[in-house]
Design a protein around this motif. Structure first.
Motif, short mmCIF file in Angstrom:
data_model
loop_
_atom_site.label_atom_id
_atom_site.label_comp_id
_atom_site.label_asym_id
_atom_site.label_seq_id
_atom_site.Cartn_x
_atom_site.Cartn_y
_atom_site.Cartn_z
N VAL A 184 2.96 5.90 -3.14
CA VAL A 184 4.15 6.84 -3.56
C VAL A 184 4.35 6.77 -4.80
N GLU A 185 4.02 5.68 -5.59
CA GLU A 185 4.22 5.62 -7.05
C GLU A 185 3.27 6.33 -7.57
N ALA A 186 1.84 6.62 -6.92
CA ALA A 186 0.81 7.49 -7.45
C ALA A 186 1.00 8.84 -7.09
N GLY A 187 2.30 9.47 -6.57
CA GLY A 187 2.41 10.56 -6.37
C GLY A 187 2.53 11.22 -4.90
N ALA A 188 2.19 10.35 -4.12
CA ALA A 188 2.44 10.67 -2.61
C ALA A 188 3.84 10.87 -2.09
N PRO A 244 7.29 3.30 11.33
CA PRO A 244 6.04 4.34 11.26
C PRO A 244 6.31 4.98 10.15
N THR A 245 5.39 5.42 9.36
CA THR A 245 5.50 6.11 8.10
C THR A 245 4.47 7.23 7.69
N VAL A 246 5.30 8.29 7.31
CA VAL A 246 4.32 9.36 7.13
C VAL A 246 4.19 9.78 5.71
N LEU A 247 3.25 9.97 4.80
CA LEU A 247 2.95 10.37 3.46
C LEU A 247 2.28 11.70 3.68
N ASP A 248 2.66 12.35 2.64
CA ASP A 248 1.74 13.71 2.41
C ASP A 248 1.71 13.84 0.93
N HIS A 249 0.71 14.78 0.69
CA HIS A 249 0.34 14.93 -0.68
C HIS A 249 -0.59 13.82 -1.21
N VAL A 250 -1.24 12.90 -0.08
CA VAL A 250 -2.13 11.96 -0.48
C VAL A 250 -3.37 12.40 -0.88
N ILE A 265 0.94 -1.20 0.12
CA ILE A 265 -0.01 -0.09 0.02
C ILE A 265 0.82 1.08 0.15
N VAL A 266 1.96 1.12 0.56
CA VAL A 266 2.74 2.31 0.79
C VAL A 266 3.42 2.72 -0.47
N ALA A 267 4.13 1.67 -1.19
CA ALA A 267 4.92 1.55 -2.29
C ALA A 267 3.90 2.28 -3.58
N GLY A 274 8.45 3.63 5.57
CA GLY A 274 8.50 2.88 4.37
C GLY A 274 9.46 1.97 4.31
N GLU A 275 9.96 1.56 5.43
CA GLU A 275 10.87 0.34 5.47
C GLU A 275 10.65 -0.78 6.72
#
Length: 486
Positions: free
Chosen positions: A346-350, A365-371, A341-343, A356-357
């Motif tokens: 990110v591929e979709a633009g986040a 703990p993984t923080v994504l922005d521009h989701v 889901i994370v990968a 992410g490891e």
């Protein structure tokens, strides 16, 4: 003395008032270090069918017992959990990967559920109705359904089983419990042993860990008119389908993709603190977890920076270490799913801000922005330590983003304006909502449940348990029989 000595339960199931050899032997593997903790017994459909018949035979006697007797059994079960708190927590840590504070907190929640259920046994269970004429006395009362089937998940196995088992027993029903096969001790043996020590009559409770086949057999079993299921929305739909075809009542508490909304006037530090806890408690493996962080664009940058900074500092390691703040996910399958889901997000633009490891079953703990909507981390329940951040311009857009999902379980908003927060709660339509809090909240006396893909409107907790675990019977009484024109 120990409560959970393996000699009693190894390769056995609890049914018919005792520990019987199981049809299937199943190794219990710790998600922390991969060690084998023991060998559980799993049930197959034929075991479930026999247990349901035994429970049906025992139900009438238990329903006829004085309410004070039922309450006393529940109180004694709560005392058993208190007396063996360290032992039970040790198993929960090793078997589920729970941190120490989570394991002890879950035990305390389960004790609270038992005490609340004991009190429920003495509560009013009916109401006086007006008679059709002066000669009729009329009332409605809640009567036990007979047997309640309970299918419990792996993420908080003790508490999420007890919250159905305890009130069902308190109200005079027998229970067949199917814990998840991944957590047969924390979600099954503990409960069987607590009630065994508390003096529950034989046959009133059956504990049968097993897989999907055992769960489906419980839903379909004759003599089990009510089934409580806690788990994924996909599995819940199957439970509802089978129960509906058989005209059974299904109480479904399912998944969530809960919005954590931060308005521009929020206390930023408090919002970040609540957001971290709301997403990362038990490594994100809670249905009420904050699945999407919706933040006003004026503070989205500062919020995300602080969120990523603090998430990156969280210490991982042995869940029994009181200084560790982050433990393993429950299985390699779950870890693989979270990483995909994370990968793909990110591929979709986040943007990946931290994490992410993975290391074994540990996922940072993984923080994504521009989701954005359409990305997997926005659309799906991740059930892992992922914090997706999405910016919004105004309250209307926040509502549009929050409701862009079929889930409607929980939610929260941070704002200095209570009125504004309450207005948002009315627009979101979730089963639960918290102003200046976070989505993971529960207590024995409150109505807990969701709508849409999060559930079918059933509620656990307090007086709402009467609706789920009893049937309503109308009774009228006349001192003199009427005469009809026939």
């Amino acid at each position: 003395m120990t409560l959970l000595e393996p000699e009693r339960w190894t390769a056995r199931i609890y049914t018919g008032g005792g520990w019987r050899p199981a049809s299937v032997r199943h190794p219990i593997v710790s998600p922390w270090d991969g060690s084998e903790l023991g060998v559980a017994g799993l049930a197959v459909p034929s075991d479930v069918e026999r247990a349901a018949a035994s429970a049906s035979s025992a139900a009438a006697g238990w329903a006829a017992a004085p309410f004070a007797e039922r309450a006393a059994v529940l109180d004694r079960a709560a005392a058993v959990l208190a007396g063996h708190r360290d032992e039970i927590a040790g198993w929960a840590i090793r078997e589920t990967g729970a941190l120490r504070h989570k394991a002890f907190h879950e035990i305390d929640l389960a004790r609270g559920e038992l005490r609340a259920a004991a009190a429920l046994a003495a509560e009013p269970y009916g109401e006086l109705l007006r008679g059709a004429d002066a000669g009729q006395f009329s009332f409605a009362r809640q009567v036990p359904v007979g047997v309640v089937g309970v299918i419990a998940p792996w993420n908080a196995p003790l508490m999420l089983a007890i919250r159905s088992v305890a009130p069902a027993l308190a109200l005079g029903n027998a229970v067949v419990l199917k814990p998840d096969a991944q957590v047969p001790v924390s979600g099954g043996v503990v409960i069987a042993r607590a009630f065994e020590e508390a003096g529950l009559p034989p046959g009133v409770l059956h504990v049968l860990p097993g897989g999907a086949d055992a769960g489906e057999a419980l839903v379909a079993a004759p003599g089990v008119p009510v089934v409580c299921f806690t788990g994924s929305s996909a599995a819940g739909r199957r439970v509802g389908e089978v129960a509906g075809r058989l005209l059974k009542r299904a109480v479904l508490e399912l998944g969530g993709n809960n919005a954590f909304i931060v308005l521009e006037d929020a206390d930023l530090d408090a919002a970040v603190n609540n957001g971290l806890w709301g997403s990362l408690a038990h490594n994100g493996q809670i249905c009420m977890a904050a699945g999407r962080h919706l933040v006003h664009r004026d503070i989205a940058g500062a919020y995300t920076d602080l969120l990523a900074e603090r998430a990156a500092k969280l210490r991982t390691g042995d869940p029994s270490d009181p200084d560790v703040r982050f433990g393993p996910l429950v299985s390699a399958r779950q870890c693989d799913r979270v990483h995909r889901i994370v990968a793909e997000t990110v591929e979709a633009g986040a943007r990946l801000r931290t994490g992410g490891e993975r290391d074994g079953l540990f996922y940072r703990p993984t923080v994504l922005d521009h989701v954005a909507p359409g990305m997997r981390a926005f659309d799906e329940e991740v059930f892992g330590p992922v914090l997706p951040v999405t910016a919004f311009a105004d309250d209307d857009e926040a509502v549009a983003l929050a409701t862009a999902t079929d889930y409607a379980l929980s939610g929260a908003v941070h704002t200095r304006s209570v009125e504004r927060g309450l207005a948002l709660s009315e627009r979101l339509g979730t089963g639960m909502f918290h102003v200046n809090g976070q989505p993971i909240n529960d207590a024995p006396h409150v109505p807990m449940g969701g709508r849409g893909a999060s559930g079918n409107g059933g509620r656990h907790g307090g007086r709402w348990n009467l609706d789920e675990f009893t049937d309503t019977q109308w009774v009228s009484v006349r001192t003199t029989p009427p005469r009809y024109p026939i």
